[in-house]
Design a protein around this motif. Sequence first.
Motif, PDB file in Angstrom:
ATOM      1  N   LYS A 143       0.883  -1.167   0.000  1.00  0.00           N
ATOM      2  CA  LYS A 143       0.000   0.000   0.000  1.00  0.00           C
ATOM      3  C   LYS A 143       0.918   1.213   0.000  1.00  0.00           C
ATOM      4  CE  LYS A 143      -3.793   0.455   2.202  1.00  0.00           C
ATOM      5  NZ  LYS A 143      -5.055   0.512   1.531  1.00  0.00           N
ATOM      6  N   LEU A 144       1.108   1.762  -1.197  1.00  0.00           N
ATOM      7  CA  LEU A 144       2.039   2.872  -1.346  1.00  0.00           C
ATOM      8  C   LEU A 144       1.411   4.172  -0.854  1.00  0.00           C
ATOM      9  CD1 LEU A 144       3.246   1.895  -4.906  1.00  0.00           C
ATOM     10  CD2 LEU A 144       4.466   1.552  -2.775  1.00  0.00           C
ATOM     11  N   PRO A 145       2.134   4.900  -0.029  1.00  0.00           N
ATOM     12  CA  PRO A 145       1.591   6.179   0.449  1.00  0.00           C
ATOM     13  C   PRO A 145       1.574   7.198  -0.685  1.00  0.00           C
ATOM     14  CG  PRO A 145       3.831   5.857   1.245  1.00  0.00           C
ATOM     15  CD  PRO A 145       3.445   4.606   0.529  1.00  0.00           C
ATOM     16  N   LEU A 146       0.504   7.968  -0.731  1.00  0.00           N
ATOM     17  CA  LEU A 146       0.420   9.025  -1.736  1.00  0.00           C
ATOM     18  C   LEU A 146       1.336  10.167  -1.315  1.00  0.00           C
ATOM     19  CD1 LEU A 146      -3.406   9.040  -2.464  1.00  0.00           C
ATOM     20  CD2 LEU A 146      -1.596   7.908  -3.731  1.00  0.00           C
ATOM     21  N   LEU A 147       2.106  10.647  -2.252  1.00  0.00           N
ATOM     22  CA  LEU A 147       3.033  11.745  -1.973  1.00  0.00           C
ATOM     23  C   LEU A 147       2.420  13.039  -2.475  1.00  0.00           C
ATOM     24  CD1 LEU A 147       6.312   9.963  -3.089  1.00  0.00           C
ATOM     25  CD2 LEU A 147       5.321  10.059  -0.805  1.00  0.00           C
ATOM     26  N   ARG A 148       2.582  14.081  -1.695  1.00  0.00           N
ATOM     27  CA  ARG A 148       2.025  15.387  -2.056  1.00  0.00           C
ATOM     28  C   ARG A 148       3.157  16.357  -2.335  1.00  0.00           C
ATOM     29  NH1 ARG A 148      -3.127  16.950   1.120  1.00  0.00           N
ATOM     30  NH2 ARG A 148      -2.159  18.908   0.656  1.00  0.00           N
ATOM     31  N   ALA A 149       2.950  17.194  -3.325  1.00  0.00           N
ATOM     32  CA  ALA A 149       3.978  18.153  -3.715  1.00  0.00           C
ATOM     33  C   ALA A 149       4.184  19.232  -2.655  1.00  0.00           C
ATOM     34  CB  ALA A 149       3.604  18.806  -5.049  1.00  0.00           C
ATOM     35  N   ASP A 150       3.146  19.498  -1.849  1.00  0.00           N
ATOM     36  CA  ASP A 150       3.235  20.594  -0.888  1.00  0.00           C
ATOM     37  C   ASP A 150       3.767  20.188   0.487  1.00  0.00           C
ATOM     38  OD1 ASP A 150       0.976  19.116  -0.369  1.00  0.00           O
ATOM     39  OD2 ASP A 150      -0.249  20.830   0.193  1.00  0.00           O
ATOM     40  N   GLU A 151       4.073  18.907   0.690  1.00  0.00           N
ATOM     41  CA  GLU A 151       4.662  18.497   1.970  1.00  0.00           C
ATOM     42  C   GLU A 151       5.743  17.448   1.733  1.00  0.00           C
ATOM     43  OE1 GLU A 151       1.688  15.512   3.996  1.00  0.00           O
ATOM     44  OE2 GLU A 151       0.671  17.441   3.760  1.00  0.00           O
ATOM     45  N   PRO A 152       6.812  17.530   2.485  1.00  0.00           N
ATOM     46  CA  PRO A 152       7.900  16.567   2.293  1.00  0.00           C
ATOM     47  C   PRO A 152       7.472  15.162   2.724  1.00  0.00           C
ATOM     48  CG  PRO A 152       8.381  18.022   4.144  1.00  0.00           C
ATOM     49  CD  PRO A 152       7.104  18.509   3.535  1.00  0.00           C
ATOM     50  N   PRO A 153       7.925  14.142   1.999  1.00  0.00           N
ATOM     51  CA  PRO A 153       7.548  12.780   2.373  1.00  0.00           C
ATOM     52  C   PRO A 153       8.291  12.330   3.629  1.00  0.00           C
ATOM     53  CG  PRO A 153       9.051  12.743   0.516  1.00  0.00           C
ATOM     54  CD  PRO A 153       8.738  14.182   0.795  1.00  0.00           C
ATOM     55  N   SER A 154       7.662  11.449   4.363  1.00  0.00           N
ATOM     56  CA  SER A 154       8.312  10.887   5.551  1.00  0.00           C
ATOM     57  C   SER A 154       9.367   9.875   5.110  1.00  0.00           C
ATOM     58  CB  SER A 154       7.274  10.211   6.446  1.00  0.00           C
ATOM     59  OG  SER A 154       6.783   9.045   5.804  1.00  0.00           O
ATOM     60  N   SER A 155      10.272   9.556   6.010  1.00  0.00           N
ATOM     61  CA  SER A 155      11.294   8.560   5.682  1.00  0.00           C
ATOM     62  C   SER A 155      10.650   7.196   5.457  1.00  0.00           C
ATOM     63  CB  SER A 155      12.358   8.501   6.775  1.00  0.00           C
ATOM     64  OG  SER A 155      11.776   8.169   8.007  1.00  0.00           O
ATOM     65  N   GLU A 156       9.556   6.918   6.151  1.00  0.00           N
ATOM     66  CA  GLU A 156       8.847   5.651   5.953  1.00  0.00           C
ATOM     67  C   GLU A 156       8.245   5.586   4.545  1.00  0.00           C
ATOM     68  OE1 GLU A 156       5.226   2.974   7.845  1.00  0.00           O
ATOM     69  OE2 GLU A 156       5.546   5.007   8.582  1.00  0.00           O
ATOM     70  N   ALA A 157       7.641   6.686   4.101  1.00  0.00           N
ATOM     71  CA  ALA A 157       7.052   6.728   2.760  1.00  0.00           C
ATOM     72  C   ALA A 157       8.130   6.527   1.693  1.00  0.00           C
ATOM     73  CB  ALA A 157       6.329   8.051   2.543  1.00  0.00           C
ATOM     74  N   ILE A 158       9.268   7.170   1.874  1.00  0.00           N
ATOM     75  CA  ILE A 158      10.371   7.028   0.916  1.00  0.00           C
ATOM     76  C   ILE A 158      10.857   5.583   0.886  1.00  0.00           C
ATOM     77  CG2 ILE A 158      12.771   7.674   0.441  1.00  0.00           C
ATOM     78  CD1 ILE A 158      12.057  10.476   1.485  1.00  0.00           C
ATOM     79  N   SER A 159      10.953   4.962   2.043  1.00  0.00           N
ATOM     80  CA  SER A 159      11.402   3.575   2.138  1.00  0.00           C
ATOM     81  C   SER A 159      10.437   2.625   1.427  1.00  0.00           C
ATOM     82  CB  SER A 159      11.543   3.190   3.612  1.00  0.00           C
ATOM     83  OG  SER A 159      11.904   1.856   3.735  1.00  0.00           O
ATOM     84  N   ILE A 160       9.141   2.843   1.602  1.00  0.00           N
ATOM     85  CA  ILE A 160       8.132   1.990   0.960  1.00  0.00           C
ATOM     86  C   ILE A 160       8.212   2.129  -0.552  1.00  0.00           C
ATOM     87  CG2 ILE A 160       5.645   1.621   0.665  1.00  0.00           C
ATOM     88  CD1 ILE A 160       5.355   2.473   3.645  1.00  0.00           C
ATOM     89  N   TRP A 161       8.296   3.364  -1.041  1.00  0.00           N
ATOM     90  CA  TRP A 161       8.405   3.596  -2.481  1.00  0.00           C
ATOM     91  C   TRP A 161       9.714   3.037  -3.034  1.00  0.00           C
ATOM     92  CZ3 TRP A 161       5.409   4.747  -6.444  1.00  0.00           C
ATOM     93  CH2 TRP A 161       4.135   5.260  -6.173  1.00  0.00           C
ATOM     94  N   ALA A 162      10.809   3.208  -2.301  1.00  0.00           N
ATOM     95  CA  ALA A 162      12.104   2.689  -2.757  1.00  0.00           C
ATOM     96  C   ALA A 162      12.049   1.176  -2.907  1.00  0.00           C
ATOM     97  CB  ALA A 162      13.207   3.100  -1.785  1.00  0.00           C
ATOM     98  N   ASN A 163      11.413   0.500  -1.964  1.00  0.00           N
ATOM     99  CA  ASN A 163      11.265  -0.953  -2.044  1.00  0.00           C
ATOM    100  C   ASN A 163      10.450  -1.340  -3.274  1.00  0.00           C
ATOM    101  OD1 ASN A 163      11.456  -3.695  -1.114  1.00  0.00           O
ATOM    102  ND2 ASN A 163       9.340  -3.490  -0.420  1.00  0.00           N
ATOM    103  N   CYS A 164       9.364  -0.636  -3.517  1.00  0.00           N
ATOM    104  CA  CYS A 164       8.523  -0.924  -4.679  1.00  0.00           C
ATOM    105  C   CYS A 164       9.311  -0.730  -5.976  1.00  0.00           C
ATOM    106  CB  CYS A 164       7.282  -0.036  -4.667  1.00  0.00           C
ATOM    107  SG  CYS A 164       6.198  -0.305  -6.093  1.00  0.00           S
ATOM    108  N   LEU A 165      10.036   0.366  -6.066  1.00  0.00           N
ATOM    109  CA  LEU A 165      10.807   0.642  -7.285  1.00  0.00           C
ATOM    110  C   LEU A 165      11.923  -0.390  -7.483  1.00  0.00           C
ATOM    111  CD1 LEU A 165      10.938   4.529  -7.098  1.00  0.00           C
ATOM    112  CD2 LEU A 165       9.507   3.110  -8.590  1.00  0.00           C
ATOM    113  N   LYS A 166      12.498  -0.843  -6.404  1.00  0.00           N
ATOM    114  CA  LYS A 166      13.518  -1.889  -6.481  1.00  0.00           C
ATOM    115  C   LYS A 166      12.911  -3.171  -7.052  1.00  0.00           C
ATOM    116  CE  LYS A 166      15.809  -4.494  -3.069  1.00  0.00           C
ATOM    117  NZ  LYS A 166      16.356  -4.561  -1.719  1.00  0.00           N
TER     118      LYS A 166
END
Length: 104
Positions: free
Chosen positions: A20-43
């Motif tokens: 369940k990928l977190p939605l990223l918003r342009a107006d707020e910085p992503p959390s480190s957890e959100a970045i980690s989840i997306w990085a895993n998916c992209l990997k």
Amino acid sequence: MNDSQFISILNSITRKHRLKLPLLRADEPPSSEAISIWANCLKLCMKQGISLSDSRWKRVTIQDGEKCTTFSLEKSPEPLPDDDFRVGLQLLMGLLENYKEEKR
């Protein structure tokens, strides 16, 4: 790989790994957890042959499902006719026709 295969691979990755990928918003910085989840998916995508530089990423849309994220792909915009190309091609063909006549 065609568009259908591209989306099919993305969706099979999220289903298989229950991502369940977190939605990223342009107006707020992503959390480190959100970045980690997306990085895993992209990997996982890269392991399945999907390049991060694939131009289709620009057309990917995301739906947040109950169990996992689901991807879909917006239609590719129709290429606009290039009038300059057609005019240039006609000029080139005219020049080639003249060249053929001179050779005779």
